[in-house]
Structures are given as structure tokens and as C-alpha cells.
Design a protein around this motif. Sequence first.
Motif, PDB file in Angstrom:
ATOM      1  N   ASP A  45       0.834  -1.208   0.000  1.00  0.00           N
ATOM      2  CA  ASP A  45       0.000   0.000   0.000  1.00  0.00           C
ATOM      3  C   ASP A  45       0.868   1.256   0.000  1.00  0.00           C
ATOM      4  O   ASP A  45       0.504   2.267  -0.602  1.00  0.00           O
ATOM      5  CB  ASP A  45      -0.998   0.014   1.162  1.00  0.00           C
ATOM      6  N   ILE A 129     -11.492   5.522  -5.521  1.00  0.00           N
ATOM      7  CA  ILE A 129     -10.302   5.003  -4.832  1.00  0.00           C
ATOM      8  C   ILE A 129     -10.345   5.389  -3.347  1.00  0.00           C
ATOM      9  O   ILE A 129     -10.081   4.564  -2.465  1.00  0.00           O
ATOM     10  CB  ILE A 129      -9.010   5.517  -5.525  1.00  0.00           C
ATOM     11  N   GLU A 130     -10.699   6.636  -3.079  1.00  0.00           N
ATOM     12  CA  GLU A 130     -10.757   7.085  -1.676  1.00  0.00           C
ATOM     13  C   GLU A 130     -11.944   6.460  -0.940  1.00  0.00           C
ATOM     14  O   GLU A 130     -11.825   6.058   0.221  1.00  0.00           O
ATOM     15  CB  GLU A 130     -10.827   8.616  -1.598  1.00  0.00           C
ATOM     16  N   TYR A 133     -11.361   2.848   0.500  1.00  0.00           N
ATOM     17  CA  TYR A 133     -10.685   2.720   1.796  1.00  0.00           C
ATOM     18  C   TYR A 133     -11.534   3.284   2.931  1.00  0.00           C
ATOM     19  O   TYR A 133     -11.541   2.742   4.032  1.00  0.00           O
ATOM     20  CB  TYR A 133      -9.297   3.374   1.741  1.00  0.00           C
ATOM     21  N   GLU A 196      -9.417  -2.896  -6.295  1.00  0.00           N
ATOM     22  CA  GLU A 196      -9.469  -2.841  -4.823  1.00  0.00           C
ATOM     23  C   GLU A 196      -9.667  -4.239  -4.239  1.00  0.00           C
ATOM     24  O   GLU A 196      -9.034  -4.607  -3.251  1.00  0.00           O
ATOM     25  CB  GLU A 196     -10.561  -1.875  -4.347  1.00  0.00           C
TER      26      GLU A 196
HETATM   27  C1  HMH Z   1      -5.220   0.159  -2.587  1.00  0.00           C
HETATM   28  N1  HMH Z   1      -6.743   2.051  -2.395  1.00  0.00           N
HETATM   29  C2  HMH Z   1      -5.605   1.475  -2.006  1.00  0.00           C
HETATM   30  N2  HMH Z   1      -4.816   2.046  -1.087  1.00  0.00           N
HETATM   31  C3  HMH Z   1      -5.149   3.238  -0.558  1.00  0.00           C
HETATM   32  N3  HMH Z   1      -4.328   3.789   0.370  1.00  0.00           N
HETATM   33  C4  HMH Z   1      -6.349   3.875  -0.949  1.00  0.00           C
HETATM   34  C5  HMH Z   1      -7.118   3.236  -1.892  1.00  0.00           C
HETATM   35  C6  HMH Z   1      -6.839   5.188  -0.407  1.00  0.00           C
HETATM   36  O1  HMH Z   1      -5.914   6.100  -0.063  1.00  0.00           O
END
Ligand code: HMH
Length: 207
Positions: A45, A129-130, A133, A196
Motif C-alpha cells: 500500500d 479510490i478514496e 478505503y 481494490e
Molecule cells: C489500494 N486504495 C488502495 N490504497 C489506498 N491507500 C487507498 C485506496 C486510499 O488512499
Amino acid sequence: MTITCKLLLQNHAQDWQEATVHPFLEQCQLGIIQPQQFNTWLMQDYLFVVEFTRMVGRVLASAPPEHFDVILGGLAALKDELNWFQEKATQRQLDLNIKKQPTCREYCEYMHSLADKPYPVQATAFWAIELAYNQGWQLPGKMPAPYDEFAQRWGNTDFTKYVKLLSQQADEVLETAQEDIQKQAEESFLMVAKFEHNFWQMAFHTA
Ligand code: HMH
């Protein structure tokens, strides 16, 4: 008919569920994740967030000035996040100078390819993406130490507000986007959902 962030979540509920609910997160919540698996996720990550930060820089370059505040706030938070990842890695004696696993590499390449897409597509991917998480770390409920710190980073209420602002900015530009661009935005949402899911899965492939 105009696509919106809300409609994307409704129309692809199954894909989104797979992106945000995963044994990795459930095992963190239960406190039974294997340290090696957690560390694999953490290191990959970090490598992801380096490339994600670059992507957000490119989103800024495509954005109308009215969107700068939110994006620049996101970039400042990402700089803090990268420093924090480095601290966590040091505490855990992890070497961040490692190779990306295939899923991480493909996701980073995909983020790079978004630079060629119209801004509404980039804004939609950025939001998704945000959100992945934010929801992923929030949905399992309160986590035990040391995982609570991770759950808090992306699950906290300020982060939820920030993700809401990202959805408003995406919706605003989707509203006037041509149909084929809306279609591309939908495809990018589905790509993010797939990546994801695979990213959580990667924790169980300790290379
Ligand atoms: C894989 N998706 C992934 N890592 C992260 N840190 C985020 C989203 C959101 O910051």
C-alpha cells in the motif's frame, strides 16, 4: 440520464461490496490477521500511495480551479500519509525498498493511464479510490490495536467528509459530460472496484 456517484454505487452494488468487504479486513477486526499478511498489505500500500499521490497531482492538472481546494487538501493529506507509512514500516522493521506485486503494479499502471482520460473520468476514479478505503476500513466496526490506528486513518469522520466532497466534484462534472465520457467514468469505477478487491487479496500472496 446522467450518471452520478450514487447511481454507480447502486448499479454496481455487488462489485462494490467485493471491493470493500474482504477477509483481510474482517481478520484485522478480529485481531487474527497474520503479521506477515498485514505487513505485505502495508508495504504494497505504501508503494501504491506513492503512485496514487502522483495520480492526484495529475488530477489537479486537469481540474477546474474551483476544484483545487479539495484536491490540494487531499495532496497534503497524502504527504502526511506517506510519512506515516514510513514510520509504521520503521516500527515494524520493514524494508519499503521492495518490488510491487503484479496487482499493485497493474493498479499503478491503470492510475497512470487515467492521465489521458477526460477530467470527469479522473474525478470519478479519484473518488472511488478514496471511498473504497473509507468504507473498507469503516464497515467492519471498531478494530483492536494495532489495527485501530489503520482503521481510523481512512475511516474517520473527516475522511468521510472529504470523500463526500470528492463525490460532489465528480457529480458536478459528470452532469455536463457527454454520454461516452459518462460511460468511461462508469468503466473506471468498475476497474477501481476490481483492483481494490484484488489488492486486499494480495495480502495473502506473501511473495
Ligand atoms: C489500494 N486504495 C488502495 N490504497 C489506498 N491507500 C487507498 C485506496 C486510499 O488512499
